[in-house]
Design an enzyme around this catalytic site. Structure first.
Site, short mmCIF file in Angstrom:
data_model
loop_
_atom_site.label_atom_id
_atom_site.label_comp_id
_atom_site.label_asym_id
_atom_site.label_seq_id
_atom_site.Cartn_x
_atom_site.Cartn_y
_atom_site.Cartn_z
N CYS A 43 0.88 -1.25 0.02
CA CYS A 43 -0.08 0.23 0.13
C CYS A 43 1.12 1.32 -0.05
O CYS A 43 0.41 2.24 -0.26
CB CYS A 43 -1.06 0.08 1.22
SG CYS A 43 -1.98 -1.22 1.08
N CYS A 58 -0.50 2.45 6.43
CA CYS A 58 -0.30 1.18 6.92
C CYS A 58 0.00 0.22 5.51
O CYS A 58 -0.24 0.88 4.52
CB CYS A 58 -1.38 0.46 7.76
SG CYS A 58 -2.85 0.31 6.66
N HIS A 67 -8.90 3.15 -2.72
CA HIS A 67 -7.48 3.08 -2.36
C HIS A 67 -6.82 2.02 -3.70
O HIS A 67 -6.83 0.85 -3.74
CB HIS A 67 -7.57 2.33 -1.09
CG HIS A 67 -6.15 1.86 -0.56
ND1 HIS A 67 -4.88 2.29 -1.26
CD2 HIS A 67 -5.93 0.75 0.26
CE1 HIS A 67 -3.95 1.70 -0.62
NE2 HIS A 67 -4.57 0.82 0.17
#
Length: 424
Positions: free
Chosen positions: A123, A408, A377
């Protein structure tokens, strides 16, 4: 000493609720401009579309990436051959999208003499691309580079972890790397007391802030209109131009969120409404050594002041920002109170709310234009998108200020970077 305290905090682990990360105070005042500074010249992104059913569901990631690469160079009138390197963050394409990204480069008329690499830190891949290009500038390998992030979650296989040894069952942390992300969200909620109501409240705020920002046109300067083709269920093709983020829901209410069933666990608290959306999108950022930017008459949108990445337990990976942000602030010589905006990725409202509480961040400073719960996302894109959103918002405010980008990372990490906006 402060760095040692932070590291010791990592070793004590997140269960030690008595530990509160603190950054060292700034002893020498604001950093002075240096010819060697790594500066952000410009950045653009596509709109973020809903995976599998949105405007980019039939658009390959190389096309998305090419659109933003082309726009960034055109906007600042930089010749493509002046780039020293390109780094692209990607998660789901084979080989971190190495072939796909090189194809995008050529679709953008960037010559073969410009090298390219890809990176996958899950991510944080888009932010890692920024850090990688910044590192090349700092070590003198080149003076100008492009950092990008791209993801098509519509067209990628999201469930295949690759070739993994059966010996992983012998090590708890190795096993935990395969825990579904939604279960890590449930773990954070349970262990740190983040209630369903608190998660839904956070999610509602994200939607409201994003809707307000979209209605005011705050994202227009960031977004590159992309003309593409979509196929309907009958196979009919039509051309559309995508100009705005699709996931924002202005009509979201607490009552509506409360009706949603848990998505990952029968008695859980993580739902589709308080989790990030599965999305498609791309972003590109031009970075340079300050001296080269000034020599070429390029604008300076921001200065990269620090970057940090840390490790945390894989089964509660969402706590990563709470541990990465203090390290990045310490490296920049700043404290929480010195920062005007914290762009923290909302992988899940549970972990984002936890990080805000753990660091005692003023809520009004966190994701003022909304976050991934509302915007979406697209994994490899997100970090680069956050940098662009942060610096454009600081530019709108006008005054010299600091901002933080953090997220995160699946398998148990957190990343954070500190940027300075130099002021109008």
């Amino acid at each position: 000493m402060q760095r040692l305290q932070v590291v010791l905090g990592h070793l004590r682990g997140p269960a030690d609720s008595g530990w509160m990360p603190q950054a060292a105070p700034c002893l020498s005042g604001a950093p002075q401009a240096s010819a060697a500074d790594v500066v952000v010249v410009h950045g653009r992104r596509t709109a973020i579309c809903r995976a599998g059913r949105g405007g980019f569901k039939d658009t390959t990631p190389d096309e998305l990436l090419s659109a933003v690469m082309t726009a960034v160079l055109k906007d600042v009138n930089l010749r493509p051959e002046q780039l020293g390197d390109i780094c692209v963050g990607n998660v789901l394409q084979p080989g971190a999208g190495a072939i796909m990204a090189r194809i995008a480069q050529f679709l953008s008329d960037i010559p073969e003499t410009v090298p390219l690499s890809t990176v996958n830190r899950q991510c944080s891949s888009g932010l890692q691309a920024v850090a990688s290009i910044a590192g090349g500038i700092r070590n003198g390998s080149y003076d100008i580079g492009m950092a990008c992030g791209v993801e098509s979650m519509s067209l990628a296989d999201r469930g295949n972890p690759g070739n993994i040894t059966s010996r992983l069952m012998e090590k708890e942390k190795a096993r935990d790397c395969l825990i579904p992300m939604g279960i890590t969200s449930e773990n954070v909620a349970e262990r740190f007391g983040i209630s369903r109501e608190k998660q839904d409240t956070f999610a509602l705020a994200s939607q409201q802030k994003a809707a307000r920002a979209q209605s005011k046109g705050c994202f227009q300067a960031e977004i590159v209109p992309v003309t593409t083709t979509v196929h309907d269920d009958k196979g009919t093709k039509r051309s559309i131009t995508v100009t705005q983020d699709e996931g924002i829901r202005p009509s979201t209410t607490m009552e509506g969120l409360a009706k949603l069933k848990p998505a990952f666990k029968k008695d859980g608290s993580t739902t589709a409404g308080n989790s990030s959306q599965v999305s498609d999108g791309a972003a590109a950022i031009l970075l340079a050594r300050r001296s080269k930017a000034e020599e070429l008459g390029l604008p300076i949108l921001g200065v990269l002041r620090s970057y940090a990445v840390v490790g945390v337990p894989p089964d509660i990976m969402g706590i990563g920002p709470a541990y990465a942000i203090p390290v990045a602030l310490q490296k920049a010589g700043l404290t929480v109170s010195d920062v005007d905006i914290f762009e923290i990725n909302e992988a899940f409202a549970s972990q984002a709310a936890y990080c805000v509480e753990k660091l005692r961040l003023p809520p009004e400073k966190v994701n003022p234009l909304g976050g991934a719960v509302a915007l979406g996302h697209p994994l490899g894109c997100t970090g680069a998108r956050q940098v662009i959103t942060l610096l454009n918002e600081l530019k709108r405010r006008g005054k010299r200020a600091y901002g933080v980008v953090s997220m995160c990372i699946g398998t148990g990490m957190g990343a954070a970077a500190v940027f300075e906006y130099p002021g109008n």
